[in-house]
Design an enzyme around this catalytic site. Structure first.
Site, mmCIF file in Angstrom:
data_model
loop_
_atom_site.group_PDB
_atom_site.id
_atom_site.type_symbol
_atom_site.label_atom_id
_atom_site.label_comp_id
_atom_site.label_asym_id
_atom_site.label_seq_id
_atom_site.Cartn_x
_atom_site.Cartn_y
_atom_site.Cartn_z
ATOM 1 N N ASP A 122 2.720 -5.293 3.542
ATOM 2 C CA ASP A 122 3.261 -6.487 4.210
ATOM 3 C C ASP A 122 2.354 -7.683 3.918
ATOM 4 O O ASP A 122 1.136 -7.605 4.124
ATOM 5 C CB ASP A 122 3.323 -6.261 5.727
ATOM 6 N N GLU B 36 -0.939 7.810 0.401
ATOM 7 C CA GLU B 36 -0.213 6.540 0.294
ATOM 8 C C GLU B 36 -0.227 5.835 1.652
ATOM 9 O O GLU B 36 0.101 6.439 2.672
ATOM 10 C CB GLU B 36 1.240 6.766 -0.133
HETATM 11 C C1 LIG Z 1 6.730 -3.959 2.762
HETATM 12 S S1 LIG Z 1 6.780 -2.296 3.240
HETATM 13 C C2 LIG Z 1 6.629 -1.401 1.688
HETATM 14 C C3 LIG Z 1 7.042 0.035 1.816
HETATM 15 C C4 LIG Z 1 6.847 0.868 0.538
HETATM 16 N N1 LIG Z 1 5.440 0.964 0.203
HETATM 17 C C5 LIG Z 1 7.625 0.304 -0.620
HETATM 18 O O1 LIG Z 1 6.976 -0.245 -1.537
HETATM 19 O O2 LIG Z 1 8.859 0.432 -0.618
HETATM 20 C C6 LIG Z 1 5.151 -2.049 3.939
HETATM 21 C C7 LIG Z 1 5.079 -0.815 4.811
HETATM 22 O O3 LIG Z 1 3.746 -0.647 5.271
HETATM 23 C C8 LIG Z 1 3.793 -0.181 6.608
HETATM 24 N N2 LIG Z 1 2.485 -0.496 7.235
HETATM 25 C C9 LIG Z 1 2.007 -1.717 7.571
HETATM 26 N N3 LIG Z 1 0.782 -1.617 8.093
HETATM 27 C C10 LIG Z 1 0.445 -0.292 8.094
HETATM 28 C C11 LIG Z 1 -0.693 0.441 8.523
HETATM 29 N N4 LIG Z 1 -1.761 -0.167 9.068
HETATM 30 N N5 LIG Z 1 -0.679 1.787 8.371
HETATM 31 C C12 LIG Z 1 0.394 2.415 7.837
HETATM 32 N N6 LIG Z 1 1.514 1.757 7.430
HETATM 33 C C13 LIG Z 1 1.537 0.431 7.527
HETATM 34 C C14 LIG Z 1 4.961 -0.945 7.206
HETATM 35 O O4 LIG Z 1 5.471 -0.347 8.381
HETATM 36 C C15 LIG Z 1 5.942 -0.907 6.052
HETATM 37 O O5 LIG Z 1 6.789 0.232 6.106
#
Ligand SMILES: C[S@@+](CC[C@H](N)C(=O)[O-])C[C@H]1O[C@@H](n2cnc3c(N)ncnc32)[C@H](O)[C@@H]1O
Length: 214
Positions: free
Chosen positions: A119, A44
């Protein structure tokens, strides 16, 4: 919607089996060393608070699960959830998923890749920061086994449509395959925290799956 502050972690909780820092990973991917076995592996990207990993690792004990979360604070929070439920088949990596997909995961090593509510980076000049870039999607195709699936859900229709077009032009993945919405039976019966808050706000969720066939 802004994110609420995270609850403090219990400092006595041992995260050593459930958290790895992305900077300290061994240079070569070794599933046996991570999990003590080789089982179908699901990854994930952007695990947030870790609801998906916690539920999926319980429901599918014969698979291994790796979450990758760039925010160390959230990665440790999600790892703490796994530690509390004593999950033997799930680990959080604190770090950026993109270089791991570029260089670390071998070809045909993953049975599923999950990307939930990435994001959106609304501003045009920031869109290049989106996780679902052409390069990342090519790496998803490379790392999936035959029959392996990419799961992509979002609440942003424009991101959904843009990504579907990109997948069609940049990969040979089969899809989009239909993912029906299911009624939640309790307050944690959602794929992720972002799905929960989107559905509770009665906003639409766009869901798609793609399969590597060749
Ligand atoms: C909008 S949140 C959604 C979190 C979770 N998937 C949910 O649906 O509740 C997006 C997450 O992706 C993480 N993220 C963004 N870019 C990333 C990357 N390049 N690698 C890993 N995580 C990333 C952010 O820190 C954030 O926690």
């Amino acid at each position: 919607m802004p994110r609420r502050a995270l609850r403090k972690l219990d400092p006595a909780l041992d995260l050593s089996r459930h958290y790895r820092d992305g900077e300290a990973l061994p240079p070569a991917f070794d599933q046996q060393a991570l999990f003590g076995r080789t089982a179908p592996l699901e990854v994930e990207v952007g695990s947030g608070k870790g609801l998906f990993l916690a539920a999926a690792s319980q429901h599918t004990p014969d698979h291994d699960f790796l979450g990758i979360e760039v925010s160390r604070k959230y990665a440790r929070y999600a790892a703490a959830r796994l530690a509390r439920q004593n999950a033997a088949n799930a680990i959080l990596i604190g770090g950026d998923a993109l270089p791991l997909f570029q260089d670390w995961f071998p070809a045909e090593s993953l049975s599923a890749v999950h990307v939930y509510f990435p994001d959106p980076w609304w501003k045009k000049r920031h869109m290049k920061r989106r996780v679902l870039s052409e390069q990342f999607l090519r790496n998803v195709q490379r790392t999936l086994v035959r029959g392996g699936r990419l799961h992509f859900w979002t609440d942003v229709e424009e991101y959904f449509q843009t990504t579907l077009s990109l997948i069609a032009t940049a990969t040979d993945l089969r899809g989009p395959l239909l993912v029906p919405e299911k009624a939640a039976e309790h307050h944690l019966d959602y794929r992720t925290h972002f799905e929960r808050r989107t559905r509770l706000a009665e906003l639409p969720v766009y869901r798609a799956e793609f399969e590597r066939t060749e």
